[in-house]
Design an enzyme around this catalytic site. Structure first.
Site, mmCIF file in Angstrom:
data_model
loop_
_atom_site.group_PDB
_atom_site.id
_atom_site.type_symbol
_atom_site.label_atom_id
_atom_site.label_comp_id
_atom_site.label_asym_id
_atom_site.label_seq_id
_atom_site.Cartn_x
_atom_site.Cartn_y
_atom_site.Cartn_z
ATOM 1 N N ASP A 145 -6.004 0.843 0.753
ATOM 2 C CA ASP A 145 -6.824 -0.138 1.457
ATOM 3 C C ASP A 145 -5.980 -1.128 2.244
ATOM 4 O O ASP A 145 -4.850 -1.456 1.864
ATOM 5 C CB ASP A 145 -7.649 -0.957 0.454
ATOM 6 C CG ASP A 145 -8.872 -0.233 -0.047
ATOM 7 O OD1 ASP A 145 -9.015 0.978 0.218
ATOM 8 O OD2 ASP A 145 -9.699 -0.883 -0.725
ATOM 9 N N HIS A 170 -2.769 -0.313 -2.341
ATOM 10 C CA HIS A 170 -2.632 -1.039 -1.073
ATOM 11 C C HIS A 170 -1.222 -0.814 -0.546
ATOM 12 O O HIS A 170 -0.248 -1.155 -1.234
ATOM 13 C CB HIS A 170 -2.864 -2.539 -1.273
ATOM 14 C CG HIS A 170 -4.206 -2.888 -1.826
ATOM 15 N ND1 HIS A 170 -4.508 -2.790 -3.169
ATOM 16 C CD2 HIS A 170 -5.332 -3.339 -1.206
ATOM 17 C CE1 HIS A 170 -5.762 -3.171 -3.368
ATOM 18 N NE2 HIS A 170 -6.285 -3.517 -2.195
#
Length: 226
Positions: A37, A182
């Site tokens: 993400d 991430h």
């Protein structure tokens, strides 16, 4: 909310349904989806190098402001290397706190930017903080976007300890899981090679979200979570 296994089984039960002829058959293989993400960011090319070396395709949920608009070449590379690209909003606002018009304003610029760069707009999105609602789902249905949540989080935004990130992922991962990481945080990319190798030793096949759902097609507005 629909689990990947349930989506696959429903698709296979449909008249004339066939198993996917492309990619792994996750009704047989022990699959897990690897997702990232909030990128792309400056270190993302190093992650892409690792994924290429390991022959892994991941799903990237991209953020617009400061990311897609700043690193379009990295977005193009993702597409060329056959990673899956999803939408993670323009500025990471919590969608359940916005009006329908404001939700659209968070989604549409990323759709347009990714389409301009790669020639194809995303069909998947991930709501910030995983927060969605019937109202948000209605907007996603209009925009043609399925909502993808997760079952594994290393909370890599809160640590730079790559070994801890690896341990958290391995402790939580189960068949049909969706791993959330991430690529912009310091400890994450160094952890990825070990995560991939360890998952493979445990018998997992690492896939994209769409491969995990196949032969089901992600339903716009639908919410998917293991």
């Amino acid at each position: 909310m629909t689990a990947p296994r349930d989506a696959r089984e429903a698709a296979l039960a449909s008249p004339g349904a066939e198993k996917s002829s492309t990619g792994p058959d996750c009704s047989v293989a022990k699959c897990v989806a690897l997702t990232f993400d909030g990128g792309p960011s400056e270190p993302t090319p190093k992650l892409l190098d690792t994924l290429k070396e390991k022959k892994v395709h991941a799903t990237f949920f991209l953020q617009g402001k400061g990311h897609v608009d700043t690193y379009p070449g990295t977005v193009l590379r993702m597409a060329k290397e056959e990673h899956e690209i999803g939408n993670h909003t323009w500025s990471h606002k919590v969608l359940t706190e916005l009006s329908a018009k404001e939700v659209e304003a968070e989604m549409k610029p990323v759709q347009e930017a990714v389409r301009d760069i790669t020639g194809r707009a995303p069909v998947l999105m991930r709501p910030p903080q995983g927060r969605t609602s019937d109202d948000v789902s209605a907007v996603m249905k209009r925009l043609g976007l399925a909502q993808i949540l997760w079952s594994v989080t290393a909370k890599d935004y809160a640590t730079t300890d790559s070994s801890l990130i690896t341990r958290r992922v391995l402790e939580q991962t189960r068949r049909d899981g969706i791993i959330l990481l991430h690529d912009r945080y310091k400890g994450t990319i160094p952890a990825v090679p070990g995560i991939i190798d360890s998952l493979r030793r445990r018998g997992y096949t690492i896939v994209t979200v769409s491969q995990l759902l196949a032969p089901a097609a992600p339903e716009p507005g639908g919410v998917y979570r293991p």
